[in-house]
Design a protein around this motif. Structure first.
Motif, PDB file in Angstrom:
ATOM      1  N   PRO A  72       0.776  -1.238   0.000  1.00  0.00           N
ATOM      2  CA  PRO A  72       0.000   0.000   0.000  1.00  0.00           C
ATOM      3  C   PRO A  72       0.810   1.292   0.000  1.00  0.00           C
ATOM      4  O   PRO A  72       0.288   2.334  -0.370  1.00  0.00           O
ATOM      5  CB  PRO A  72      -0.854  -0.095   1.263  1.00  0.00           C
ATOM      6  CG  PRO A  72      -0.350  -1.237   2.032  1.00  0.00           C
ATOM      7  CD  PRO A  72       0.520  -2.075   1.162  1.00  0.00           C
ATOM      8  N   ASP A  73       2.068   1.236   0.383  1.00  0.00           N
ATOM      9  CA  ASP A  73       2.877   2.450   0.446  1.00  0.00           C
ATOM     10  C   ASP A  73       3.917   2.536  -0.666  1.00  0.00           C
ATOM     11  O   ASP A  73       4.821   3.375  -0.610  1.00  0.00           O
ATOM     12  CB  ASP A  73       3.569   2.545   1.806  1.00  0.00           C
ATOM     13  CG  ASP A  73       2.575   2.673   2.943  1.00  0.00           C
ATOM     14  OD1 ASP A  73       1.522   3.302   2.740  1.00  0.00           O
ATOM     15  OD2 ASP A  73       2.848   2.117   4.022  1.00  0.00           O
ATOM     16  N   ASN A  74       3.795   1.711  -1.684  1.00  0.00           N
ATOM     17  CA  ASN A  74       4.770   1.716  -2.771  1.00  0.00           C
ATOM     18  C   ASN A  74       4.560   2.969  -3.629  1.00  0.00           C
ATOM     19  O   ASN A  74       3.519   3.121  -4.266  1.00  0.00           O
ATOM     20  CB  ASN A  74       4.620   0.455  -3.614  1.00  0.00           C
ATOM     21  CG  ASN A  74       5.679   0.333  -4.678  1.00  0.00           C
ATOM     22  OD1 ASN A  74       5.856   1.220  -5.499  1.00  0.00           O
ATOM     23  ND2 ASN A  74       6.396  -0.773  -4.668  1.00  0.00           N
ATOM     24  N   PRO A  75       5.553   3.876  -3.676  1.00  0.00           N
ATOM     25  CA  PRO A  75       5.356   5.129  -4.405  1.00  0.00           C
ATOM     26  C   PRO A  75       5.174   4.947  -5.911  1.00  0.00           C
ATOM     27  O   PRO A  75       4.436   5.706  -6.540  1.00  0.00           O
ATOM     28  CB  PRO A  75       6.612   5.939  -4.083  1.00  0.00           C
ATOM     29  CG  PRO A  75       7.622   4.952  -3.619  1.00  0.00           C
ATOM     30  CD  PRO A  75       6.861   3.810  -3.026  1.00  0.00           C
ATOM     31  N   GLU A  76       5.823   3.947  -6.491  1.00  0.00           N
ATOM     32  CA  GLU A  76       5.652   3.703  -7.937  1.00  0.00           C
ATOM     33  C   GLU A  76       4.221   3.276  -8.240  1.00  0.00           C
ATOM     34  O   GLU A  76       3.615   3.736  -9.212  1.00  0.00           O
ATOM     35  CB  GLU A  76       6.636   2.644  -8.420  1.00  0.00           C
ATOM     36  CG  GLU A  76       8.084   3.045  -8.301  1.00  0.00           C
ATOM     37  CD  GLU A  76       8.473   4.210  -9.200  1.00  0.00           C
ATOM     38  OE1 GLU A  76       7.916   4.342 -10.303  1.00  0.00           O
ATOM     39  OE2 GLU A  76       9.336   5.000  -8.777  1.00  0.00           O
ATOM     40  N   PHE A  77       3.676   2.400  -7.414  1.00  0.00           N
ATOM     41  CA  PHE A  77       2.304   1.933  -7.632  1.00  0.00           C
ATOM     42  C   PHE A  77       1.317   3.082  -7.458  1.00  0.00           C
ATOM     43  O   PHE A  77       0.361   3.219  -8.221  1.00  0.00           O
ATOM     44  CB  PHE A  77       1.948   0.797  -6.669  1.00  0.00           C
ATOM     45  CG  PHE A  77       2.829  -0.431  -6.737  1.00  0.00           C
ATOM     46  CD1 PHE A  77       3.818  -0.588  -7.692  1.00  0.00           C
ATOM     47  CD2 PHE A  77       2.649  -1.442  -5.822  1.00  0.00           C
ATOM     48  CE1 PHE A  77       4.614  -1.726  -7.735  1.00  0.00           C
ATOM     49  CE2 PHE A  77       3.429  -2.598  -5.845  1.00  0.00           C
ATOM     50  CZ  PHE A  77       4.423  -2.728  -6.806  1.00  0.00           C
TER      51      PHE A  77
END
Length: 142
Positions: A72-77
């Motif tokens: 949930p905290d993946n900046p790319e996603f």
């Protein structure tokens, strides 16, 4: 071709195909990776990238949602989800995703891109679907 039982092999093969602009074939590899490893967040993300290239932002948004349910905290996603929302005309939601991405400390080379989208992505001149020029790559060992 990738080994039929190796999700990472399908994922990396999909990345190679995406670099060659063989989107339909890349999509198949990402889907095989996901079938073998449903928790392969990067495969879900890159499936979304391909779907954006194929001008299917609704399906891309769903794919990014699956990736974000796992990381949930993946900046790319988060950033990619913003691109899909922008392509659907959901600009405020896109902006929220880009702001979240900036707060998650993305890679240095992505920061100016995200800031530019926040500054100019909502103007009529720049209100066009945007996709990464290159796919999100799996980190070493993943």
């Amino acid at each position: 071709t990738a080994r039929p039982d190796d999700a990472d092999a399908h994922f990396h093969h999909g990345n190679a195909l995406l670099r060659l602009n063989r989107h339909a074939l890349a999509l198949g590899d990402y889907e095989r990776a996901i079938a073998l490893a449903p928790r392969h967040a990067k495969a879900w993300n890159n499936r979304g990238n391909v779907l954006l290239f194929l001008r299917q932002p609704d399906a891309a948004l769903a794919s990014y949602g699956c990736a974000l349910s796992l990381e949930p905290d993946n900046p790319e996603f988060l950033c990619n989800r913003g691109y899909a929302l922008e392509a659907l005309g959901r600009r405020r939601e896109a902006r929220f995703q880009w702001e979240r991405a900036l707060n998650q400390k993305p890679d240095k080379d992505r920061i100016p891109v995200i800031k530019e989208k926040l500054a100019n992505g909502l103007t009529p001149a720049t209100d066009k679907p945007t996709v990464y020029e290159k796919p999100t790559e799996a980190k070493q060992g993943g």
